[in-house]
Design a protein around this motif. Structure first.
Motif, PDB file in Angstrom:
ATOM      1  N   MET A  78       0.840  -1.194   0.000  1.00 46.61           N
ATOM      2  CA  MET A  78       0.000   0.000   0.000  1.00 46.61           C
ATOM      3  C   MET A  78       0.876   1.245   0.000  1.00 46.61           C
ATOM      4  O   MET A  78       1.914   1.286   0.664  1.00 46.61           O
ATOM      5  CB  MET A  78      -0.905   0.011   1.238  1.00 46.61           C
ATOM      6  N   LEU A  79       0.464   2.265  -0.754  1.00 45.34           N
ATOM      7  CA  LEU A  79       1.238   3.494  -0.832  1.00 45.34           C
ATOM      8  C   LEU A  79       1.206   4.227   0.501  1.00 45.34           C
ATOM      9  O   LEU A  79       0.159   4.304   1.158  1.00 45.34           O
ATOM     10  CB  LEU A  79       0.669   4.400  -1.926  1.00 45.34           C
ATOM     11  N   PRO A  80       2.326   4.825   0.938  1.00 42.65           N
ATOM     12  CA  PRO A  80       2.345   5.561   2.201  1.00 42.65           C
ATOM     13  C   PRO A  80       1.546   6.855   2.108  1.00 42.65           C
ATOM     14  O   PRO A  80       1.509   7.508   1.071  1.00 42.65           O
ATOM     15  CB  PRO A  80       3.836   5.843   2.425  1.00 42.65           C
ATOM     16  N   ALA A  81       0.906   7.239   3.212  1.00 42.17           N
ATOM     17  CA  ALA A  81       0.097   8.464   3.232  1.00 42.17           C
ATOM     18  C   ALA A  81       0.944   9.697   2.951  1.00 42.17           C
ATOM     19  O   ALA A  81       0.445  10.696   2.419  1.00 42.17           O
ATOM     20  CB  ALA A  81      -0.608   8.600   4.579  1.00 42.17           C
ATOM     21  N   SER A  82       2.237   9.633   3.293  1.00 42.80           N
ATOM     22  CA  SER A  82       3.108  10.787   3.084  1.00 42.80           C
ATOM     23  C   SER A  82       3.257  11.126   1.603  1.00 42.80           C
ATOM     24  O   SER A  82       3.527  12.277   1.255  1.00 42.80           O
ATOM     25  CB  SER A  82       4.487  10.535   3.697  1.00 42.80           C
ATOM     26  N   VAL A  83       3.081  10.138   0.712  1.00 46.00           N
ATOM     27  CA  VAL A  83       3.148  10.418  -0.716  1.00 46.00           C
ATOM     28  C   VAL A  83       1.961  11.267  -1.134  1.00 46.00           C
ATOM     29  O   VAL A  83       2.097  12.258  -1.861  1.00 46.00           O
ATOM     30  CB  VAL A  83       3.187   9.113  -1.532  1.00 46.00           C
ATOM     31  N   ALA A  84       0.769  10.900  -0.660  1.00 43.66           N
ATOM     32  CA  ALA A  84      -0.433  11.655  -1.012  1.00 43.66           C
ATOM     33  C   ALA A  84      -0.351  13.093  -0.539  1.00 43.66           C
ATOM     34  O   ALA A  84      -0.847  14.012  -1.204  1.00 43.66           O
ATOM     35  CB  ALA A  84      -1.668  10.973  -0.430  1.00 43.66           C
ATOM     36  N   SER A  85       0.280  13.321   0.592  1.00 39.84           N
ATOM     37  CA  SER A  85       0.349  14.681   1.143  1.00 39.84           C
ATOM     38  C   SER A  85       1.179  15.611   0.272  1.00 39.84           C
ATOM     39  O   SER A  85       1.079  16.834   0.399  1.00 39.84           O
ATOM     40  CB  SER A  85       0.928  14.641   2.557  1.00 39.84           C
ATOM     41  N   ALA A  86       1.989  15.058  -0.617  1.00 37.32           N
ATOM     42  CA  ALA A  86       2.797  15.885  -1.515  1.00 37.32           C
ATOM     43  C   ALA A  86       2.063  16.229  -2.801  1.00 37.32           C
ATOM     44  O   ALA A  86       2.573  17.005  -3.611  1.00 37.32           O
ATOM     45  CB  ALA A  86       4.105  15.169  -1.855  1.00 37.32           C
ATOM     46  N   LEU A  87       0.865  15.672  -2.994  1.00 42.02           N
ATOM     47  CA  LEU A  87       0.152  15.821  -4.258  1.00 42.02           C
ATOM     48  C   LEU A  87      -0.917  16.900  -4.201  1.00 42.02           C
ATOM     49  O   LEU A  87      -1.462  17.214  -3.146  1.00 42.02           O
ATOM     50  CB  LEU A  87      -0.498  14.491  -4.650  1.00 42.02           C
ATOM     51  N   LEU A  88      -1.222  17.452  -5.389  1.00 48.73           N
ATOM     52  CA  LEU A  88      -2.311  18.414  -5.554  1.00 48.73           C
ATOM     53  C   LEU A  88      -3.315  17.868  -6.552  1.00 48.73           C
ATOM     54  O   LEU A  88      -2.955  17.196  -7.516  1.00 48.73           O
ATOM     55  CB  LEU A  88      -1.779  19.760  -6.067  1.00 48.73           C
ATOM     56  N   CYS A  89      -4.579  18.191  -6.325  1.00 52.03           N
ATOM     57  CA  CYS A  89      -5.623  17.813  -7.260  1.00 52.03           C
ATOM     58  C   CYS A  89      -5.362  18.502  -8.602  1.00 52.03           C
ATOM     59  O   CYS A  89      -5.172  19.726  -8.645  1.00 52.03           O
ATOM     60  CB  CYS A  89      -6.989  18.220  -6.708  1.00 52.03           C
ATOM     61  N   PRO A  90      -5.349  17.775  -9.711  1.00 50.21           N
ATOM     62  CA  PRO A  90      -5.092  18.409 -11.002  1.00 50.21           C
ATOM     63  C   PRO A  90      -6.250  19.276 -11.498  1.00 50.21           C
ATOM     64  O   PRO A  90      -6.085  20.034 -12.448  1.00 50.21           O
ATOM     65  CB  PRO A  90      -4.868  17.210 -11.935  1.00 50.21           C
ATOM     66  N   VAL A  91      -7.396  19.188 -10.849  1.00 51.24           N
ATOM     67  CA  VAL A  91      -8.558  19.988 -11.254  1.00 51.24           C
ATOM     68  C   VAL A  91      -8.591  21.324 -10.535  1.00 51.24           C
ATOM     69  O   VAL A  91      -8.697  22.390 -11.152  1.00 51.24           O
ATOM     70  CB  VAL A  91      -9.869  19.212 -11.009  1.00 51.24           C
ATOM     71  N   CYS A  92      -8.484  21.283  -9.198  1.00 51.58           N
ATOM     72  CA  CYS A  92      -8.676  22.503  -8.406  1.00 51.58           C
ATOM     73  C   CYS A  92      -7.443  22.926  -7.614  1.00 51.58           C
ATOM     74  O   CYS A  92      -7.466  23.967  -6.952  1.00 51.58           O
ATOM     75  CB  CYS A  92      -9.856  22.328  -7.459  1.00 51.58           C
ATOM     76  N   ARG A  93      -6.388  22.108  -7.632  1.00 58.70           N
ATOM     77  CA  ARG A  93      -5.119  22.412  -6.951  1.00 58.70           C
ATOM     78  C   ARG A  93      -5.231  22.364  -5.429  1.00 58.70           C
ATOM     79  O   ARG A  93      -4.362  22.866  -4.718  1.00 58.70           O
ATOM     80  CB  ARG A  93      -4.551  23.773  -7.381  1.00 58.70           C
ATOM     81  N   ASN A  94      -6.272  21.754  -4.898  1.00 58.90           N
ATOM     82  CA  ASN A  94      -6.345  21.488  -3.467  1.00 58.90           C
ATOM     83  C   ASN A  94      -5.470  20.280  -3.127  1.00 58.90           C
ATOM     84  O   ASN A  94      -5.098  19.488  -4.008  1.00 58.90           O
ATOM     85  CB  ASN A  94      -7.791  21.203  -3.039  1.00 58.90           C
ATOM     86  N   SER A  95      -5.165  20.112  -1.857  1.00 59.10           N
ATOM     87  CA  SER A  95      -4.369  18.973  -1.428  1.00 59.10           C
ATOM     88  C   SER A  95      -5.166  17.680  -1.583  1.00 59.10           C
ATOM     89  O   SER A  95      -6.404  17.682  -1.597  1.00 59.10           O
ATOM     90  CB  SER A  95      -3.933  19.146   0.027  1.00 59.10           C
ATOM     91  N   LEU A  96      -4.448  16.588  -1.698  1.00 62.02           N
ATOM     92  CA  LEU A  96      -5.061  15.275  -1.858  1.00 62.02           C
ATOM     93  C   LEU A  96      -4.749  14.388  -0.660  1.00 62.02           C
ATOM     94  O   LEU A  96      -3.766  14.599   0.047  1.00 62.02           O
ATOM     95  CB  LEU A  96      -4.548  14.599  -3.137  1.00 62.02           C
ATOM     96  N   LYS A  97      -5.594  13.397  -0.473  1.00 57.18           N
ATOM     97  CA  LYS A  97      -5.324  12.354   0.507  1.00 57.18           C
ATOM     98  C   LYS A  97      -5.967  11.069   0.006  1.00 57.18           C
ATOM     99  O   LYS A  97      -6.828  11.079  -0.882  1.00 57.18           O
ATOM    100  CB  LYS A  97      -5.882  12.721   1.881  1.00 57.18           C
ATOM    101  N   PHE A  98      -5.513   9.951   0.555  1.00 57.52           N
ATOM    102  CA  PHE A  98      -6.118   8.686   0.186  1.00 57.52           C
ATOM    103  C   PHE A  98      -7.507   8.598   0.812  1.00 57.52           C
ATOM    104  O   PHE A  98      -7.694   8.870   1.997  1.00 57.52           O
ATOM    105  CB  PHE A  98      -5.258   7.511   0.636  1.00 57.52           C
ATOM    106  N   GLY A  99      -8.480   8.207  -0.009  1.00 54.91           N
ATOM    107  CA  GLY A  99      -9.859   8.172   0.465  1.00 54.91           C
ATOM    108  C   GLY A  99     -10.268   6.849   1.044  1.00 54.91           C
ATOM    109  O   GLY A  99     -11.408   6.688   1.472  1.00 54.91           O
ATOM    110  N   ASP A 100      -9.397   5.861   1.043  1.00 58.51           N
ATOM    111  CA  ASP A 100      -9.718   4.568   1.627  1.00 58.51           C
ATOM    112  C   ASP A 100      -8.450   3.972   2.222  1.00 58.51           C
ATOM    113  O   ASP A 100      -7.372   4.546   2.130  1.00 58.51           O
ATOM    114  CB  ASP A 100     -10.323   3.629   0.579  1.00 58.51           C
ATOM    115  N   GLY A 101      -8.594   2.838   2.826  1.00 61.11           N
ATOM    116  CA  GLY A 101      -7.448   2.217   3.477  1.00 61.11           C
ATOM    117  C   GLY A 101      -6.538   1.461   2.550  1.00 61.11           C
ATOM    118  O   GLY A 101      -5.472   1.005   2.966  1.00 61.11           O
ATOM    119  N   SER A 102      -6.918   1.340   1.288  1.00 59.75           N
ATOM    120  CA  SER A 102      -6.130   0.541   0.356  1.00 59.75           C
ATOM    121  C   SER A 102      -5.139   1.351  -0.464  1.00 59.75           C
ATOM    122  O   SER A 102      -4.303   0.791  -1.164  1.00 59.75           O
ATOM    123  CB  SER A 102      -7.066  -0.206  -0.606  1.00 59.75           C
ATOM    124  N   GLY A 103      -5.252   2.695  -0.395  1.00 56.79           N
ATOM    125  CA  GLY A 103      -4.382   3.534  -1.193  1.00 56.79           C
ATOM    126  C   GLY A 103      -4.731   3.524  -2.666  1.00 56.79           C
ATOM    127  O   GLY A 103      -3.893   3.851  -3.509  1.00 56.79           O
TER     128      GLY A 103
END
Length: 292
Positions: free
Chosen positions: A1-26
């Protein structure tokens, strides 16, 4: 499973808000505005939105040729050199946070794999983001680097990465968006760029239809980064290759010329090559640091 710290570095390509994993599976990335991105069954996320890109993504046979060529280890010395130059900045950040590497134009993921393996040996595993415009490449990269988040995205568009979120950006034979690389790099980070030198693959380039090296390539590289980066160091790397006819054909097909090469003519040409062709691969690896 991908680490949550990776998601914290990402931005939504639509609105440029921060991203997070929406479930436990990544397998799902979501932003506060409700935009959601599900991983493809091959493990990558498609972040191409809007009108798309004017650039042609690598086709499936080009990606297959690159995967087979790189998996044979022909460019392994280059991958190791990129990892070596990235390592000093990937030892971990303040407070023990893991460092983050962005591989722009990650392709099949072989160069990023070398960086991640080096960090594991150093006892400082890094989080990683691989970006490429070809979904065919990302299918390979996601399998090779399952611990990285692999994104189909256009390097010439705003990167889906937060400001100051990355310690190292690697660019191996890929487009260079200087402003975006400078934005996502943390102070003290570095940009590692690989370009070919004059004479690169000259023994087979002409007869297989590969593109020649552009004149004044180093000057063009420096000019493209000026204003955002300062040159730090560079090193030349020569790798002698002994290629079979099949590998020579893969070498021609896996690069930019692959978009235009006649596949039947290339197969006929490679069949006429000797059992082994000696070829010189000539690289320059340049390191840049963000200007203050």
């Amino acid at each position: 499973m991908l680490p949550a710290s990776v998601a914290s570095a990402l931005l939504c390509p639509v609105c440029r808000n921060s991203l997070k994993f929406g479930d436990g599976s990544g397998q799902t990335l979501v932003c506060p505005a409700g935009h959601s991105f599900d991983a493809a069954k091959q493990g990558y996320f498609n972040f191409l939105v809007g009108k798309g890109t004017v650039f042609e993504a690598d086709a499936a046979d080009m990606v297959a040729a690159r995967f087979e060529f790189l998996s044979a280890g022909h460019y392994r010395p280059l991958a190791d050199a990129v990892a070596e130059l990235s390592a000093p900045v990937l030892a971990g950040g303040p407070g023990g946070r893991p460092a983050t590497v962005l591989d722009a134009g990650t392709g099949t993921g072989h160069y990023l794999r070398a960086v991640l393996d080096r960090m594991l040996l150093d006892g400082a595993p890094a989080t990683a983001i691989g970006v490429d415009i070809s979904k065919f490449a990302l299918r390979r990269a996601a399998k090779l680097n399952p611990e990285a988040v692999n994104l189909v995205s256009d390097v010439w568009q705003p990167l889906p990465v937060a400001d100051d979120a990355v310690d190292v950006v690697t660019v191996v034979f890929a487009p260079r968006n200087a402003a975006e690389f400078a934005r996502v790099l943390r102070p003290g980070g570095r940009l590692v760029v690989v370009t070919p030198r004059p004479g690169h693959l000259a023994e087979v380039a002409g007869q297989t239809g590969m593109l020649g090296i552009e004149p004044a390539k180093d000057e063009r590289l420096a000019a493209s980064l000026e204003g955002h980066f300062s040159a730090s160091t560079s090193q030349d790397l020569d790798v002698p290759l002994a290629l079979s006819p099949a590998d020579a054909a893969r070498l021609a097909l896996m690069g930019p010329a692959g978009h235009h090469l006649d596949r039947v003519a290339l197969a006929t040409l490679s069949a006429g090559l000797p059992p082994v062709t000696a070829v010189s691969a000539r690289f320059r690896i340049s390191v840049f640091t963000p200007r203050s």
